[in-house]
Design a protein around this motif. Structure first.
Motif, PDB file in Angstrom:
ATOM      1  N   ASP A 139       0.858  -1.101   0.037  1.00 44.90           N
ATOM      2  CA  ASP A 139      -0.051   0.182  -0.014  1.00 44.90           C
ATOM      3  C   ASP A 139       0.809   1.335   0.139  1.00 44.90           C
ATOM      4  O   ASP A 139       1.871   1.379   0.644  1.00 44.90           O
ATOM      5  CB  ASP A 139      -1.079   0.140   1.168  1.00 44.90           C
ATOM      6  N   ILE A 162       7.746   5.631   7.006  1.00 46.94           N
ATOM      7  CA  ILE A 162       6.263   5.136   6.604  1.00 46.94           C
ATOM      8  C   ILE A 162       6.451   4.310   5.502  1.00 46.94           C
ATOM      9  O   ILE A 162       5.734   3.413   5.196  1.00 46.94           O
ATOM     10  CB  ILE A 162       5.374   6.504   6.303  1.00 46.94           C
ATOM     11  N   ALA A 195       5.485   0.242   5.314  1.00 44.07           N
ATOM     12  CA  ALA A 195       4.467  -0.394   4.150  1.00 44.07           C
ATOM     13  C   ALA A 195       5.381  -1.553   3.336  1.00 44.07           C
ATOM     14  O   ALA A 195       4.588  -2.519   3.216  1.00 44.07           O
ATOM     15  CB  ALA A 195       4.239   0.792   3.336  1.00 44.07           C
ATOM     16  N   ARG A 253      -0.332   9.478   3.514  1.00 40.54           N
ATOM     17  CA  ARG A 253       0.704  10.574   4.031  1.00 40.54           C
ATOM     18  C   ARG A 253       1.791  10.850   3.272  1.00 40.54           C
ATOM     19  O   ARG A 253       2.167  11.878   2.994  1.00 40.54           O
ATOM     20  CB  ARG A 253       0.917  10.484   5.595  1.00 40.54           C
ATOM     21  N   PRO A 286       1.145   4.507   1.404  1.00 43.05           N
ATOM     22  CA  PRO A 286       0.506   5.176   2.545  1.00 43.05           C
ATOM     23  C   PRO A 286       0.017   6.461   2.064  1.00 43.05           C
ATOM     24  O   PRO A 286       0.735   7.367   1.286  1.00 43.05           O
ATOM     25  CB  PRO A 286       1.503   5.627   3.536  1.00 43.05           C
TER      26      PRO A 286
END
Length: 109
Positions: free
Chosen positions: A32, A71, A75, A36, A34
């Motif tokens: 995925d 982040i 992921a 943000r 993210p």
């Protein structure tokens, strides 16, 4: 197989006479991206080090090389943790191994 073998780290010694085969991905979920990270235009390449068990399941996933964004690294770990592999083998015997996999996060222009 030769290119894949460069990314393979065996967890046990194997006979030199036995043909060695690198792991192969059987099931791969796409990471995925993210929200943000998209909003902040974050991109990068994470290289994950996956410990593949003899049954082809993932035992552990570590970041070998960060994408530069926590982040995105998280992921990548989350996605690869769900993958299923045909494990590395020598002759007819499966073996546990570490395998390096690049995960690229790139936004479309």
């Amino acid at each position: 197989n030769d290119l894949a073998l460069k990314n393979l780290i065996l967890s046990e010694k194997v006979p030199a006479s036995a043909p060695l085969r690198a792991p192969r991905i059987i099931y791969q979920s796409i990471p995925d991206y993210p929200v943000r990270a998209i909003e902040e235009s974050q991109q990068g390449l994470a290289v994950v080090k996956v410990y593949i068990l003899k049954n082809g399941r993932v035992g552990d996933v570590l970041i070998e090389q960060s994408s530069g964004h926590d982040i995105l690294d998280k992921a990548a770990i989350s996605a690869v943790s769900q993958w299923v592999f045909e494990p590395a083998s020598f002759g007819h015997d499966s073996t546990e191994s570490y395998f390096k996999v690049p995960i690229k996060f790139q936004l479309k222009a």
